[in-house]
Design a protein around this motif. Structure first.
Motif, PDB file in Angstrom:
ATOM      1  N   GLY A  10      25.519  24.388  30.267  1.00  0.00           N
ATOM      2  CA  GLY A  10      24.611  23.824  29.262  1.00  0.00           C
ATOM      3  C   GLY A  10      24.856  24.411  27.880  1.00  0.00           C
ATOM      4  O   GLY A  10      24.557  23.780  26.868  1.00  0.00           O
ATOM      5  N   GLY A  47      21.532  23.592  31.924  1.00  0.00           N
ATOM      6  CA  GLY A  47      20.330  23.430  31.093  1.00  0.00           C
ATOM      7  C   GLY A  47      20.441  24.018  29.690  1.00  0.00           C
ATOM      8  O   GLY A  47      19.739  23.576  28.782  1.00  0.00           O
ATOM      9  N   GLY A  48      21.285  25.036  29.514  1.00  0.00           N
ATOM     10  CA  GLY A  48      21.510  25.630  28.196  1.00  0.00           C
ATOM     11  C   GLY A  48      20.232  26.005  27.470  1.00  0.00           C
ATOM     12  O   GLY A  48      19.271  26.498  28.062  1.00  0.00           O
ATOM     13  N   ASP A  69      11.760  27.547  37.662  1.00  0.00           N
ATOM     14  CA  ASP A  69      13.014  26.838  37.971  1.00  0.00           C
ATOM     15  C   ASP A  69      12.876  25.341  37.678  1.00  0.00           C
ATOM     16  O   ASP A  69      13.819  24.695  37.219  1.00  0.00           O
ATOM     17  CB  ASP A  69      13.380  27.006  39.452  1.00  0.00           C
ATOM     18  CG  ASP A  69      14.009  28.365  39.768  1.00  0.00           C
ATOM     19  OD1 ASP A  69      14.474  29.045  38.839  1.00  0.00           O
ATOM     20  OD2 ASP A  69      14.046  28.723  40.969  1.00  0.00           O
ATOM     21  N   THR A 120      18.984  20.198  41.188  1.00  0.00           N
ATOM     22  CA  THR A 120      18.360  19.531  42.335  1.00  0.00           C
ATOM     23  C   THR A 120      17.033  20.210  42.708  1.00  0.00           C
ATOM     24  O   THR A 120      15.967  19.710  42.369  1.00  0.00           O
ATOM     25  CB  THR A 120      19.318  19.535  43.543  1.00  0.00           C
ATOM     26  OG1 THR A 120      19.759  20.877  43.780  1.00  0.00           O
ATOM     27  CG2 THR A 120      20.508  18.612  43.323  1.00  0.00           C
ATOM     28  N   ASN A 121      17.138  21.369  43.352  1.00  0.00           N
ATOM     29  CA  ASN A 121      15.939  22.088  43.818  1.00  0.00           C
ATOM     30  C   ASN A 121      15.893  23.484  43.208  1.00  0.00           C
ATOM     31  O   ASN A 121      16.931  24.018  42.825  1.00  0.00           O
ATOM     32  CB  ASN A 121      15.985  22.264  45.339  1.00  0.00           C
ATOM     33  CG  ASN A 121      16.182  20.957  46.035  1.00  0.00           C
ATOM     34  OD1 ASN A 121      15.459  19.997  45.781  1.00  0.00           O
ATOM     35  ND2 ASN A 121      17.192  20.898  46.892  1.00  0.00           N
ATOM     36  N   HIS A 124      18.479  28.090  42.615  1.00  0.00           N
ATOM     37  CA  HIS A 124      19.896  28.318  42.276  1.00  0.00           C
ATOM     38  C   HIS A 124      20.147  27.684  40.918  1.00  0.00           C
ATOM     39  O   HIS A 124      19.212  27.206  40.277  1.00  0.00           O
ATOM     40  CB  HIS A 124      20.806  27.709  43.354  1.00  0.00           C
ATOM     41  CG  HIS A 124      20.461  26.313  43.738  1.00  0.00           C
ATOM     42  ND1 HIS A 124      20.724  25.234  42.922  1.00  0.00           N
ATOM     43  CD2 HIS A 124      19.823  25.813  44.833  1.00  0.00           C
ATOM     44  CE1 HIS A 124      20.278  24.139  43.511  1.00  0.00           C
ATOM     45  NE2 HIS A 124      19.711  24.455  44.661  1.00  0.00           N
ATOM     46  N   THR A 126      23.041  25.145  38.363  1.00  0.00           N
ATOM     47  CA  THR A 126      23.868  23.941  38.513  1.00  0.00           C
ATOM     48  C   THR A 126      25.281  24.267  39.028  1.00  0.00           C
ATOM     49  O   THR A 126      25.955  23.369  39.522  1.00  0.00           O
ATOM     50  CB  THR A 126      23.948  23.151  37.177  1.00  0.00           C
ATOM     51  OG1 THR A 126      24.168  24.065  36.105  1.00  0.00           O
ATOM     52  CG2 THR A 126      22.670  22.377  36.929  1.00  0.00           C
ATOM     53  N   GLY A 186      16.367  31.003  35.056  1.00  0.00           N
ATOM     54  CA  GLY A 186      17.040  31.136  33.762  1.00  0.00           C
ATOM     55  C   GLY A 186      18.080  32.229  33.698  1.00  0.00           C
ATOM     56  O   GLY A 186      18.790  32.364  32.707  1.00  0.00           O
ATOM     57  N   SER A 188      21.558  34.095  34.091  1.00  0.00           N
ATOM     58  CA  SER A 188      22.885  33.481  34.050  1.00  0.00           C
ATOM     59  C   SER A 188      23.989  34.479  34.365  1.00  0.00           C
ATOM     60  O   SER A 188      23.931  35.618  33.951  1.00  0.00           O
ATOM     61  CB  SER A 188      23.100  32.879  32.668  1.00  0.00           C
ATOM     62  OG  SER A 188      24.076  31.893  32.726  1.00  0.00           O
TER      63      SER A 188
HETATM   64  P1  UTP Z   1      21.635  26.240  34.709  1.00  0.00           P
HETATM   65  O1  UTP Z   1      22.465  25.671  35.754  1.00  0.00           O
HETATM   66  O2  UTP Z   1      21.741  25.728  33.338  1.00  0.00           O
HETATM   67  O3  UTP Z   1      21.852  27.816  34.725  1.00  0.00           O
HETATM   68  O4  UTP Z   1      20.134  26.161  35.161  1.00  0.00           O
HETATM   69  P2  UTP Z   1      22.724  28.752  33.795  1.00  0.00           P
HETATM   70  O5  UTP Z   1      23.430  29.706  34.680  1.00  0.00           O
HETATM   71  O6  UTP Z   1      21.790  29.319  32.766  1.00  0.00           O
HETATM   72  O7  UTP Z   1      23.815  27.827  33.174  1.00  0.00           O
HETATM   73  P3  UTP Z   1      24.226  27.405  31.711  1.00  0.00           P
HETATM   74  O8  UTP Z   1      23.931  28.549  30.769  1.00  0.00           O
HETATM   75  O9  UTP Z   1      23.479  26.158  31.385  1.00  0.00           O
HETATM   76  O10 UTP Z   1      25.672  27.186  31.886  1.00  0.00           O
HETATM   77  C1  UTP Z   1      19.081  26.693  34.355  1.00  0.00           C
HETATM   78  C2  UTP Z   1      17.946  27.132  35.228  1.00  0.00           C
HETATM   79  O11 UTP Z   1      17.372  25.985  35.880  1.00  0.00           O
HETATM   80  C3  UTP Z   1      16.971  26.294  37.217  1.00  0.00           C
HETATM   81  C4  UTP Z   1      17.238  27.800  37.380  1.00  0.00           C
HETATM   82  O12 UTP Z   1      16.093  28.513  36.976  1.00  0.00           O
HETATM   83  C5  UTP Z   1      18.371  28.048  36.385  1.00  0.00           C
HETATM   84  O13 UTP Z   1      18.425  29.399  36.002  1.00  0.00           O
HETATM   85  N1  UTP Z   1      17.704  25.434  38.187  1.00  0.00           N
HETATM   86  C6  UTP Z   1      18.793  24.711  37.801  1.00  0.00           C
HETATM   87  C7  UTP Z   1      17.260  25.331  39.487  1.00  0.00           C
HETATM   88  O14 UTP Z   1      16.295  25.981  39.896  1.00  0.00           O
HETATM   89  N2  UTP Z   1      17.928  24.492  40.363  1.00  0.00           N
HETATM   90  C8  UTP Z   1      18.996  23.756  40.001  1.00  0.00           C
HETATM   91  O15 UTP Z   1      19.540  22.989  40.841  1.00  0.00           O
HETATM   92  C9  UTP Z   1      19.457  23.887  38.688  1.00  0.00           C
END
Ligand code: UTP
Length: 236
Positions: A10, A47-48, A69, A120-121, A124, A126, A186, A188
């Motif tokens: 993101g 999600g960035g 989440d 999705t859920n 975890h 993306t 959140g 990373s």
């Molecule tokens: P991200 O996939 O964006 O995490 O999901 P990230 O590691 O911060 O990735 P970047 O920085 O965008 O590359 C953001 C948050 O959304 C929730 C989690 O809390 C995650 O930390 N999330 C996302 C879920 O719970 N389930 C998912 O399938 C995806």
């Protein structure tokens, strides 16, 4: 015909990235080119900034991480919508909806050459969604496009002399990234440890690369030099 899944961090869409419109245009034309070569591409968008901001705003009020989440998931789906609409607008055969589950995504990828989704859920990030999508769709590899050039022995933002790895086994990657728990919404890491563990179990090849350069994503798709870290099985 090659099937690949790309996890787009993101952070690649966020305002701090200079010339982000050019980046999005580059992504669209690269996908258009691969579609013309009959590739099948699943894109899972992170999600960035909106994920981080939303989770931070609500954290003092919400103690249950799974509820935080859900805010992150909503942000991933917003970013996925930006990417999906951009691809669709330029005539690329992309699925009309943003799937909410891996099963739905796999079915859509059978109908359309490109599918874009977010999270999705709870529990975890993306990265894990992309790795599950790759395994379920029998993809050749899962590309993790992030905002650093690969996996380093130390954080390159803290130590500019940190060395990057061209190749790691799944076990070596897990040694570097550590625990497989999703402790905090959140949070990373270079690759989500939950996804990395599932990649180990399935033997899914990961290509971790600098997604700020869309040509490197293309190199990984075509099996060229993507200048990042390949995670796989040592060939004998
Ligand atoms: P991200 O996939 O964006 O995490 O999901 P990230 O590691 O911060 O990735 P970047 O920085 O965008 O590359 C953001 C948050 O959304 C929730 C989690 O809390 C995650 O930390 N999330 C996302 C879920 O719970 N389930 C998912 O399938 C995806």
């Amino acid at each position: 015909m090659t099937t690949v899944i790309v996890a787009l961090g993101g952070s690649l869409l966020r305002p701090e990235i200079e010339e982000r419109h050019t980046w999005l245009e580059g992504l669209v034309s690269m996908i258009r080119e691969r579609v013309s070569m009959n590739d099948r591409i699943g894109i899972v968008v992170g999600g960035g900034a909106p994920a981080r901001e939303g989770i931070e705003l609500a954290r003092p009020l919400i103690s249950d991480e799974a509820h935080l989440d859900k805010i992150g998931i909503a942000a991933t789906r917003l970013n996925a919508t930006i990417v999906r609409e951009s691809l669709s607008n330029s005539g690329i055969p992309v699925s009309g909806t943003i799937p909410k589950s891996i099963d739905e995504a796999v079915l859509l990828l059978e109908e359309r050459q490109v599918v874009v989704m977010g999270g999705t859920n709870p529990g975890h990030t993306t990265d894990a969604v992309a790795i599950r999508f790759a395994v379920a769709s029998d993809a050749k590899k899962c590309i993790i496009a992030t905002n650093v050039p690969g996996v380093f022995d130390e954080d390159p933002k803290h130590n500019p002399k940190a060395q990057s790895h061209d190749f790691l086994t799944h076990h070596q990657l897990l040694d570097i990234i550590g625990s497989s728990e999703h402790s905090k919404a959140g949070d990373s890491q270079i690759v989500d440890p939950i996804g990395a563990r599932e990649a180990l179990e399935s033997g899914m090849i990961l290509n971790i690369l600098d997604g700020r350069k869309t040509e490197l994503i293309k190199e990984a798709i075509i099996g060229g030099d993507f200048k990042g870290t390949e995670v796989g099985v040592v060939s004998s």
